[in-house]
Design a protein around this motif. Structure first.
Motif, PDB file in Angstrom:
ATOM      1  N   ILE A  99      30.477  16.473  42.756  1.00  0.00           N
ATOM      2  CA  ILE A  99      31.428  15.376  42.943  1.00  0.00           C
ATOM      3  C   ILE A  99      32.018  14.950  41.598  1.00  0.00           C
ATOM      4  N   LYS A 102      34.620  17.398  40.307  1.00  0.00           N
ATOM      5  CA  LYS A 102      35.925  17.399  40.964  1.00  0.00           C
ATOM      6  C   LYS A 102      36.668  16.067  40.884  1.00  0.00           C
ATOM      7  N   HIS A 103      35.922  14.956  40.756  1.00  0.00           N
ATOM      8  CA  HIS A 103      36.567  13.639  40.797  1.00  0.00           C
ATOM      9  C   HIS A 103      36.440  12.864  39.496  1.00  0.00           C
ATOM     10  N   HIS A 106      31.497   8.989  40.239  1.00  0.00           N
ATOM     11  CA  HIS A 106      30.647   8.965  41.422  1.00  0.00           C
ATOM     12  C   HIS A 106      31.385   8.279  42.569  1.00  0.00           C
ATOM     13  N   THR A 109      28.434   6.864  48.971  1.00  0.00           N
ATOM     14  CA  THR A 109      28.032   7.719  50.089  1.00  0.00           C
ATOM     15  C   THR A 109      27.314   6.946  51.192  1.00  0.00           C
ATOM     16  N   CYS A 158      25.941   5.040  45.792  1.00  0.00           N
ATOM     17  CA  CYS A 158      26.045   6.501  45.697  1.00  0.00           C
ATOM     18  C   CYS A 158      24.627   7.046  45.670  1.00  0.00           C
ATOM     19  N   ALA A 175      34.695  19.431  46.456  1.00  0.00           N
ATOM     20  CA  ALA A 175      33.518  18.636  46.814  1.00  0.00           C
ATOM     21  C   ALA A 175      34.024  17.238  47.117  1.00  0.00           C
ATOM     22  N   ASN A 176      33.626  16.709  48.271  1.00  0.00           N
ATOM     23  CA  ASN A 176      34.134  15.402  48.657  1.00  0.00           C
ATOM     24  C   ASN A 176      33.155  14.711  49.595  1.00  0.00           C
ATOM     25  N   VAL A 177      33.301  13.397  49.729  1.00  0.00           N
ATOM     26  CA  VAL A 177      32.477  12.610  50.647  1.00  0.00           C
ATOM     27  C   VAL A 177      33.214  12.523  51.974  1.00  0.00           C
ATOM     28  N   ILE A 197      28.398  15.072  52.277  1.00  0.00           N
ATOM     29  CA  ILE A 197      29.133  15.646  51.151  1.00  0.00           C
ATOM     30  C   ILE A 197      29.562  17.055  51.536  1.00  0.00           C
TER      31      ILE A 197
END
Length: 203
Positions: A99, A102-103, A106, A109, A158, A175-177, A197
């Motif tokens: 995560i 990619k972002h 944090h 979640t 998270c 990768a994502n929530v 995730i």
């Protein structure tokens, strides 16, 4: 892990490559602020996890490895020593937090719900707790409306992570929530008090 555990699976990608998948669920905290005892227990469990991963994969230097689960360590807090502990250990072996990769930050979640019944009364709780169960057992399930409350403490945690070593030729595509939203209209909007995730790899 003491009173917990780690699940390990090998997924054969092709004759030359295997994906090593680990998942765990570490000690929870039951206070808004993690207690020192909880933190120390989690750090010990995470040390056991890292040792287990290294033991099982030491002969697979080029294979991809994924470590995931509910770690019960809130990386959105100003300080999260358990996260620092496991990430510093895994980084030595070329793991990344998917995560974060990619972002650049944090993401929450956890999910919190308020139950609104026909009287207008609100009951703050997580899904499937006693207050909702009592309504279901009394045949009043049609009176339950479940709504996410983003202002509560529990909605901004998270707790779930995916640590990845992509391997020799692996690439983390995304990768994502993700919410667990029912396909059909229900009295609830999610099927868990945690989001999932979604990890996408090219191997």
């Amino acid at each position: 892990l003491a009173a917990k555990g780690v699940l390990y699976a090998q997924l054969i990608i092709n004759e030359n490559q295997t994906l090593h998948l680990f998942t765990t669920h570490t000690q929870a905290s039951y206070h808004h602020k993690a207690q020192n005892k909880d933190i120390e227990i989690r750090k010990k469990q995470l040390s056991q996890l890292v040792a287990f991963v290294h033991k099982k994969t030491e002969n697979f230097k080029d294979d991809p490895i994924v470590i995931t689960g509910d770690f019960n360590m809130d990386a959105l807090q100003p300080s999260c020593p358990e996260y620092d502990h496991i990430f510093q250990n895994l980084k030595k072996s070329s793991f990344v937090d998917a995560i974060m990769e990619k972002h650049g930050k944090h993401l929450p979640t956890s999910v919190h719900y308020n139950y609104k019944v026909s009287t207008g009364e609100e009951c703050g709780s997580s899904l499937f707790r006693d207050d909702a169960a009592a309504l279901l057992e009394s045949g009043k399930e049609s009176e339950i409306q479940v709504e996410t409350n983003s202002l509560t403490f529990w909605a901004r945690q998270c707790l779930d992570f995916v640590f990845v070593r992509p391997g020799k030729n692996g690439i983390i595509d995304d990768a994502n929530v993700r919410d667990f939203v029912p396909e059909k209209k229900q009295n609830w909007r999610q099927v868990s008090d945690h989001c999932g995730i979604d990890l996408r790899l090219t191997l």
